[in-house]
Write a protein that holds these residues in place. Structure first.
Motif, PDB file in Angstrom:
ATOM      1  N   GLN A  43       0.598  -1.227   0.011  1.00  0.00           N
ATOM      2  CA  GLN A  43      -0.122  -0.065   0.065  1.00  0.00           C
ATOM      3  C   GLN A  43       0.982   1.323   0.082  1.00  0.00           C
ATOM      4  O   GLN A  43       0.500   2.142  -0.659  1.00  0.00           O
ATOM      5  CB  GLN A  43      -0.981   0.182   1.170  1.00  0.00           C
ATOM      6  CG  GLN A  43      -1.885   1.089   1.205  1.00  0.00           C
ATOM      7  CD  GLN A  43      -2.818   0.918   2.433  1.00  0.00           C
ATOM      8  OE1 GLN A  43      -2.260   1.082   3.562  1.00  0.00           O
ATOM      9  NE2 GLN A  43      -4.218   1.148   2.493  1.00  0.00           N
ATOM     10  N   ILE A  44       1.768   1.234   0.679  1.00  0.00           N
ATOM     11  CA  ILE A  44       2.867   2.342   0.734  1.00  0.00           C
ATOM     12  C   ILE A  44       3.566   2.516  -0.545  1.00  0.00           C
ATOM     13  O   ILE A  44       3.781   3.775  -1.153  1.00  0.00           O
ATOM     14  CB  ILE A  44       4.011   2.226   2.136  1.00  0.00           C
ATOM     15  CG1 ILE A  44       3.235   2.374   3.122  1.00  0.00           C
ATOM     16  CG2 ILE A  44       5.019   3.322   1.845  1.00  0.00           C
ATOM     17  CD1 ILE A  44       2.376   3.379   3.903  1.00  0.00           C
ATOM     18  N   ILE A  45       3.797   1.566  -0.962  1.00  0.00           N
ATOM     19  CA  ILE A  45       4.679   1.833  -2.279  1.00  0.00           C
ATOM     20  C   ILE A  45       3.635   2.252  -3.492  1.00  0.00           C
ATOM     21  O   ILE A  45       4.016   3.192  -4.364  1.00  0.00           O
ATOM     22  CB  ILE A  45       5.184   0.324  -3.013  1.00  0.00           C
ATOM     23  CG1 ILE A  45       6.228  -0.052  -1.900  1.00  0.00           C
ATOM     24  CG2 ILE A  45       5.718   0.358  -4.164  1.00  0.00           C
ATOM     25  CD1 ILE A  45       6.836  -1.495  -2.114  1.00  0.00           C
ATOM     26  N   ILE A  46       2.373   1.793  -3.525  1.00  0.00           N
ATOM     27  CA  ILE A  46       1.330   2.271  -4.673  1.00  0.00           C
ATOM     28  C   ILE A  46       1.148   3.724  -4.208  1.00  0.00           C
ATOM     29  O   ILE A  46       0.917   4.381  -5.335  1.00  0.00           O
ATOM     30  CB  ILE A  46       0.254   1.234  -4.432  1.00  0.00           C
ATOM     31  CG1 ILE A  46       0.366  -0.178  -4.978  1.00  0.00           C
ATOM     32  CG2 ILE A  46      -0.922   2.090  -5.166  1.00  0.00           C
ATOM     33  CD1 ILE A  46      -0.718  -1.055  -4.913  1.00  0.00           C
ATOM     34  N   LEU A  47       1.103   4.165  -2.814  1.00  0.00           N
ATOM     35  CA  LEU A  47       0.631   5.488  -2.543  1.00  0.00           C
ATOM     36  C   LEU A  47       2.028   6.326  -3.285  1.00  0.00           C
ATOM     37  O   LEU A  47       1.484   7.297  -3.898  1.00  0.00           O
ATOM     38  CB  LEU A  47       0.527   5.644  -1.207  1.00  0.00           C
ATOM     39  CG  LEU A  47      -0.921   5.566  -0.588  1.00  0.00           C
ATOM     40  CD1 LEU A  47      -0.809   5.442   0.847  1.00  0.00           C
ATOM     41  CD2 LEU A  47      -1.886   6.254  -1.145  1.00  0.00           C
ATOM     42  N   ARG A  48       3.092   5.848  -3.093  1.00  0.00           N
ATOM     43  CA  ARG A  48       4.254   6.579  -3.452  1.00  0.00           C
ATOM     44  C   ARG A  48       4.416   6.599  -4.978  1.00  0.00           C
ATOM     45  O   ARG A  48       4.790   7.579  -5.706  1.00  0.00           O
ATOM     46  CB  ARG A  48       5.531   6.132  -2.818  1.00  0.00           C
ATOM     47  CG  ARG A  48       5.446   6.501  -1.454  1.00  0.00           C
ATOM     48  CD  ARG A  48       6.968   5.829  -0.989  1.00  0.00           C
ATOM     49  NE  ARG A  48       6.940   6.152   0.675  1.00  0.00           N
ATOM     50  CZ  ARG A  48       7.857   5.870   1.486  1.00  0.00           C
ATOM     51  NH1 ARG A  48       8.941   5.465   1.080  1.00  0.00           N
ATOM     52  NH2 ARG A  48       8.086   6.327   2.732  1.00  0.00           N
ATOM     53  N   ALA A  49       3.612   5.843  -5.670  1.00  0.00           N
ATOM     54  CA  ALA A  49       3.877   5.536  -7.063  1.00  0.00           C
ATOM     55  C   ALA A  49       2.925   6.428  -7.591  1.00  0.00           C
ATOM     56  O   ALA A  49       2.400   6.253  -9.071  1.00  0.00           O
ATOM     57  CB  ALA A  49       3.610   4.302  -7.465  1.00  0.00           C
TER      58      ALA A  49
END
Length: 443
Positions: free
Chosen positions: A83-89
């Motif tokens: 979830q964190i990775i997708i938010l930063r993308a």
């Protein structure tokens, strides 16, 4: 069984609280500190957990709730990391900026938070089902009479399904409280990737406690030991955090990341200059350029400015420029002390702030609070802040705030406002914003 069940309830509360607070922190850092989006995500969070505990859980109703619990503990930290990775993308998928379509952004945030929230809902449903499956059977006949007779003389209480679930709610609430305290006292100062790693380890440890299978205990125990022993995991986490933060600043070189109570500070190298960002919006630039021209223009409007107030623009050379004039005192307001430290680190000798100049007073305080409480009066007040894209920034462009500054200005004093980082191409929204600021100043 009762103890392990309550441990799972408690862990659910801890994991949910820490994950939610970390996601809010990420949204503030990615979406320019937009408080409205945070409130939207909190609403999404509650709705999605409700869907997870009702609709989504029905797809798993025939499975053993004990196995579902182990599954939820096993993947919760990993889903949170994803979830964190997708938010930063976000900027990769949406090309997001301050003027992006609100409905599109809200839809993206809902889809991003949905998997973890569905898992939390399924987790809670599995816990209640597990309590139901393993409840004590209601005694009948002579055993029921003996149990009634026993309760007359002893304080021993029978643990039934309802009381166990009620205790589960209580332990989950304890977990929410404990997780919130741990996040604000300790985990807040860590990056979200490291927080996700900690949640993975904690939930793997709970799997070892919950599982009756010796193989599962050995596998998960080995993973925890390997993750804690090998220091290479730390460098991997740092690399992953740095890489995903860089996605927020495409075509720019990220040289420093620092998490602060005021937001995520990022130092970016743009060609030969350093720019300073807080929560993805640009606060300052070492090469001030237009801001310095605006300050010089404001200084020319006053014959002999002696007492000067500057809000924002500490890195662009404003302080160095104004100290060249025969002024008596300069008050610079900066609520984030860490930003001053970064400015000192990345400024050249010519641009460095002369912190030992007795005329310079750096105030680490909210501008609104300082202006309301200071006994000082000023010949010139200069505001150099980003566009009012958030509630926090908008506070410094209101009629109320301008009047508060006016009350601290001497007769014939000058108030200058420079809206930092205006785009070269003025869209209708930007033009309306500038006109609105101008009309507010003229009231």
């Amino acid at each position: 069984m009762k103890k392990t069940l309550l441990i799972s309830f408690f862990t659910l509360g801890v994991t949910s609280a820490i994950a939610q607070l970390a996601v809010i922190s990420e949204i503030m850092a990615i979406f320019f500190g937009n408080e409205f989006l945070v409130s939207i995500v909190i609403g999404f969070w509650l709705i999605a957990i409700g869907l997870g505990s009702t609709v989504f859980a029905k797809f798993f109703s025939r499975l053993n709730p004990g196995k579902i619990l182990i599954f939820c503990h096993s993947i919760s930290g990993l889903i949170f990391l994803g979830q964190i990775i997708i938010l930063r993308a976000t900027k990769i998928f949406l090309s997001f900026n301050q003027a992006s379509d609100l409905i599109l952004v809200c839809g993206y945030l809902f889809l991003t938070t949905l998997p973890l929230c569905l898992l939390f809902g399924l987790w809670f449903n599995a816990l209640t089902r597990f309590a139901l499956v393993n409840r004590e059977k209601e005694p009948t006949g002579f055993k029921k009479i003996l149990l009634w007779f026993k309760k007359l003389f002893f304080s021993e209480k029978k643990v039934n399904t309802i009381s166990l679930v009620n205790q589960g709610y209580f332990y989950e609430a304890l977990g929410l409280t404990f997780g919130s305290l741990i996040y604000f006292l300790v985990l807040f100062y860590l990056d979200s990737v490291s927080v996700a790693f900690i949640l993975v380890i904690v939930n793997f440890l709970v799997v070892i406690i919950l599982s009756d299978s010796q193989k599962i205990k050995i596998v998960f125990g080995s993973i925890v030991i390997l993750a804690l022993v090998f220091g290479s995991i730390i460098s991997f986490l740092n690399s992953l955090n740095y890489t995903t933060i860089r996605w927020l600043f495409p075509k720019l070189e990220v040289v420093k990341i620092q998490k602060t109570p005021n937001g995520l500070l990022t130092v970016v190298k743009n060609q030969n200059q350093f720019d300073f960002y807080q929560n993805s919006y640009q606060l300052d630039s070492i090469d001030g350029g237009q801001s310095l021209k605006a300050l010089d223009f404001a200084l020319l409007y006053h014959q002999k400015p002696k007492n000067i107030l500057i809000i924002g623009g500490g890195a662009d050379g404003s302080l160095t420029e104004v100290l060249k004039y025969p002024v008596d005192s300069v008050y610079y307001l900066e609520p984030n002390p860490k930003l001053i430290n970064l400015i000192k680190t990345y400024s050249t000798k010519d641009e460095a702030i002369d912190l030992v100049d007795p005329r310079l007073n750096i105030i680490y305080d909210s501008p609104k609070h300082f202006i309301k409480t200071t006994p000082e009066s000023f010949d010139l007040a200069f505001i150099s802040l980003p566009l009012p894209a958030t509630v926090w920034l908008n506070n410094y462009y209101t009629d109320e705030f301008f009047n508060e500054i006016k009350s601290k200005l001497k007769p014939q004093a000058v108030l200058g406002v420079y809206a930092f980082n205006l785009p070269n191409y003025h869209q209708p929204e930007i033009e309306n914003l500038v006109v609105s600021i101008d009309r507010t100043l003229n009231q």
